[in-house]
Design an enzyme around this catalytic site. Structure first.
Site, PDB file in Angstrom:
ATOM      1  N   PHE A 266       0.844  -1.199   0.000  1.00  0.00           N
ATOM      2  CA  PHE A 266       0.000   0.000   0.000  1.00  0.00           C
ATOM      3  C   PHE A 266       0.883   1.255   0.000  1.00  0.00           C
ATOM      4  CE2 PHE A 266      -2.290   3.292   2.505  1.00  0.00           C
ATOM      5  CZ  PHE A 266      -3.248   3.579   1.546  1.00  0.00           C
ATOM      6  N   GLN A 267       0.602   2.164  -0.899  1.00  0.00           N
ATOM      7  CA  GLN A 267       1.346   3.419  -1.065  1.00  0.00           C
ATOM      8  C   GLN A 267       2.834   3.181  -1.338  1.00  0.00           C
ATOM      9  OE1 GLN A 267       0.225   6.207   2.125  1.00  0.00           O
ATOM     10  NE2 GLN A 267      -1.427   6.901   0.783  1.00  0.00           N
TER      11      GLN A 267
ATOM     12  N   LYS B  39      10.086   3.183   6.509  1.00  0.00           N
ATOM     13  CA  LYS B  39       9.507   3.509   7.820  1.00  0.00           C
ATOM     14  C   LYS B  39      10.227   2.765   8.950  1.00  0.00           C
ATOM     15  CE  LYS B  39       5.035   4.199  10.042  1.00  0.00           C
ATOM     16  NZ  LYS B  39       3.563   4.101   9.893  1.00  0.00           N
TER      17      LYS B  39
ATOM     18  N   MET C 266      -0.963  32.149 -23.138  1.00  0.00           N
ATOM     19  CA  MET C 266       0.147  31.912 -24.059  1.00  0.00           C
ATOM     20  C   MET C 266      -0.251  30.887 -25.120  1.00  0.00           C
ATOM     21  SD  MET C 266       3.074  32.955 -24.883  1.00  0.00           S
ATOM     22  CE  MET C 266       4.252  33.584 -23.696  1.00  0.00           C
TER      23      MET C 266
END
Lengths: 164, 558
Positions: free
Chosen positions: B112-113, B162, B469
């Site tokens: 996850f992540q 971590k 632009m």
């Protein structure tokens, strides 16, 4: 368009993970070609040697040289093509060889100073070392017998003589 | 003393003299944010989007010259930093971006992540580290800062898992950094410097072409000495504006696509171009085959790979601009080039930046002129688009680090978060953010930290209700097929600013421009947003069309 030249770079790098990806990424991101690549540890375990064959016009070759030097993990870059150098590559070739063909193949192998590294009832594996021209010729000849498998190390090279 | 990897990281940042960390919290970075909780030695600035973190760190670095620091979690946190990292890389801005990473034993498992941030950022950073043990943290931080700020500066990524953030080990900060494979060349080759001096002595139509490298090397003083001692006319690029005062008679102003006619004609006629910390970018050179065709070229640059990349160079000098210019200045004297200087003055007078009052609408150039009149000493943070070019043309910058913008990558959305970083880094200066309606809404959420921090930012939106632009190019080259550029559906930015909690002012008439700017001066307890509703279809001129040479600069539509 300026003429394209083949160049061999010897690149000494820190022996860390990710370094090869940085070197390869430099080529892929700019559309430069790698013709051959070899990486291995040197006698100093903290340093790896990358031998890289590439081609391009003088401006591209200069860019490759400068960008290799710009990578933090690159210790030294040498363009071996600027001087006389020794260049070798090793190739393993497995050829489909019935017993009655073996003698003829071995004779050809002799011509290329190839060594037999494996034999089975249906195949023969050879080891050949040499420069680009010799390997090209050998592969062409052996292909007429039917190459089952081919693996090559990529080129390795060094300058002739001693330059401190 | 044993400390957690996160604590070691924070202590290491303090040893590097970091004042601010621009961060956004998330799962894989929580131990680092925890270590920053209540920390007074280094201040955590929470932003509202990770892109804001990297742009704010970048703005801080551009304004102060110090390394900017951004912090985000793994996965989407890290990928959101990417635009800001690429922006800093293209403009050689010293930055350290720290990303949390999933637990070591999850790396490579599509956790996850999880995202391979080292892989994602490889081509857009100067270097990167995936920390593999808490014992490495201090050394990696020391190396990262050394690499970010020396040689050609640039962003460095530190990715830290971590569990490594949590693991405790001995903290010892290295006294010195020695990287055997990284030794930037700072002193120019003396022989080449002498060759450059000889070319300068004999030139009849020389120009100095200075870029952002002069600002990065803090070499503006040396550049001024070279210019004043020799009396050679100078053009400073978009990235270098302020390195030499635009108000000086020798200043030809910006070169290139929307540069001054004078600078572009001077390139075309010059017999010597002295490039300092500039990289012959395509927006400067136009068609290379027509670029400075009669000129010998001297190129001073810290990055050898920049020299000769686009344009062949006669005297290549690798080195730090400050060191090389110091050496060069000892060997030069007044150039005997009166006719050339007279020619430059003629071009300058004949072809200044100019505009017409085309409608009863507020003209954008007028707004910039008035901003300059009210805030001439301010740090100006520009975004990307027409307003950026008008700001570069009509605001006369006189000091280095006075003009901050994303020149290389051209990142819309850069300026508001960068202005936050600049204001924190330079609390005694006024910071003006000149933004566009398209770019402002890309990072508008960073108004929140600006308000929370009570930063007295002057946010001026040049609002023409278009992606201006691009619309200009569609008008000129796509038969006015205005595909996906109509921004009339944008919200009322003044009301929106008030909803955020800032002061919001809407200006629709020319006579209201000056009073609004005056009023903004008095607001010092937080940001003020002025939404200048300007002429919708005004174009940026002069213009060197893509593929044309500088000599073919178009002064305007007739």
């Amino acid at each position: 368009m300026n003429p394209e030249e083949r160049h061999i770079f010897s690149v000494l790098v820190e022996n860390r993970f990710g370094v090869l990806a940085r070197v390869a990424g430099l080529f892929s991101g700019r559309g430069f070609n790698i013709d051959s690549l070899n990486v291995a540890e040197t006698h100093d375990k903290s340093i790896s040697q990358i031998t890289l064959v590439t081609h391009g016009d003088a401006q591209i070759i200069e860019q490759i040289y400068q960008h290799l030097n710009r990578l933090i993990d690159v210790i030294e870059v040498t363009d071996l093509s600027t001087g006389t150098h020794v260049e070798r590559e090793l190739v393993l070739i497995k050829i489909g060889a019935k017993p009655h063909e073996r003698a003829e193949i071995l004779q050809v192998a002799e011509v290329f100073r190839a060594r037999v590294v494996d034999v089975t009832t249906t195949s023969l594996a050879l080891e050949i070392t040499g420069d680009e021209g010799k390997l090209k010729a050998a592969i062409e000849v052996f292909d007429s017998y039917g190459i089952l498998e081919l693996a090559r190390t990529g080129k390795i090279a060094m300058m002739r003589g001693f330059d401190s | 003393m044993e400390l957690s990897g996160a604590k070691i990281l924070v202590e290491s940042l303090k040893r590097e003299g970091v004042e601010y960390i621009f961060g956004l919290n998330g799962g894989a970075a929580m131990p680092i944010f925890d270590a920053l909780y209540g920390e007074t030695g280094v201040k955590l600035i929470p932003m509202r989007h990770e892109q804001g973190c990297s742009h704010a760190a970048d703005g801080y670095a551009r304004a102060t010259g110090n390394v900017g620091v951004a912090l985000a979690t793994s996965g989407p946190g890290a990928t959101n930093l990417v635009t800001g990292i690429a922006t800093a890389y293209m403009d050689s801005i010293p930055m350290v971006a720290i990303t949390g990473q999933v637990f070591t034993h999850y790396i490579g498992s599509d956790a996850f992540q999880e995202c391979d941030v080292i892989g994602v950022t490889r081509p857009i950073c100067k270097h990167s580290y995936l920390i593999q043990s808490s014992d490495e943290v201090a050394d990696v931080v020391a190396e990262a800062f050394h690499i970010a700020k020396t040689g050609k500066p640039g962003p460095v990524i530190i990715d830290i898992a971590k569990d490594i953030q949590m693991h405790e080990t001995l903290f010892r900060y290295p006294e010195t950094v020695n990287i055997r494979s990284y030794k930037p060349q700072v002193d120019g080759d003396p022989g080449l410097v002498s060759q450059a001096a000889a070319l300068i002595k004999n030139a009849k139509r020389p120009i100095i072409y200075a870029g952002g490298g002069v600002v990065l090397a803090n070499a503006s003083e040396e550049l001024r000495q070279l210019t004043l001692k020799t009396g050679i006319p100078i053009t400073v690029t978009l990235m270098g504006l302020g390195a030499f005062p635009e108000t000086h008679p020798l200043a030809m102003e910006m070169p290139g696509m929307h540069g001054s006619c004078c600078a572009n004609y001077a390139f075309t006629d010059a017999d010597l171009v002295i490039a300092v910390g500039a990289r012959f970018d395509d927006r400067v050179t136009g068609d290379l085959s027509k670029f400075a065709p009669n000129a010998k070229k001297i190129h001073i640059d810290i990055d050898p790979s920049c020299i000769g990349k686009n344009v062949p160079i006669d005297v290549p000098i690798v080195g730090d601009a400050k060191n090389v210019l110091t050496a060069l200045n000892k060997q030069v004297s007044t150039a005997n080039i009166d006719p050339w200087r007279a020619q430059i003055q003629e071009w300058k007078q004949k072809y200044p930046f100019e505009y017409e009052q085309k409608s009863d609408k507020v003209m954008p150039q007028y707004v910039i002129e008035q901003i300059y009149e009210h805030y001439s000493d301010a740090i100006v943070v520009g975004d990307v688009g027409q307003h950026q070019m008008w700001a570069a043309q009509y605001f006369k910058f006189t000091e280095p680090r006075q003009w901050l913008n994303s020149g290389g990558l051209g990142t819309m959305g850069f300026s508001l978060p960068a202005a936050i970083g600049a204001q924190l880094g330079c609390p005694d200066k006024t910071v003006v953010n000149i933004n566009g309606d398209g770019s402002y809404i890309m990072t508008i959420q960073e108004l929140v930290p600006a308000i929370t921090l009570k930063l007295p930012l002057k946010i001026f939106i040049i609002n023409n209700m278009y992606l201006g632009m691009v619309r200009q190019w569609q008008e000129l080259f796509h038969g006015k097929r205005y595909s996906a550029v109509d921004y009339h559906d944008n919200p009322d930015f003044a009301l929106l600013a008030q909803a955020f909690g800032a002061t919001g002012i809407r200006v629709e008439h020319t006579e209201d421009v000056r009073p609004a700017l005056q009023k903004a001066k008095g607001i010092t307890d937080g940001p003020v947003v002025i939404d200048f509703i300007v002429d919708e279809e005004e174009n940026v001129f002069p213009m060197v069309p893509a593929g044309a040479g500088l000599g073919d600069v178009v002064r305007g539509l007739s």
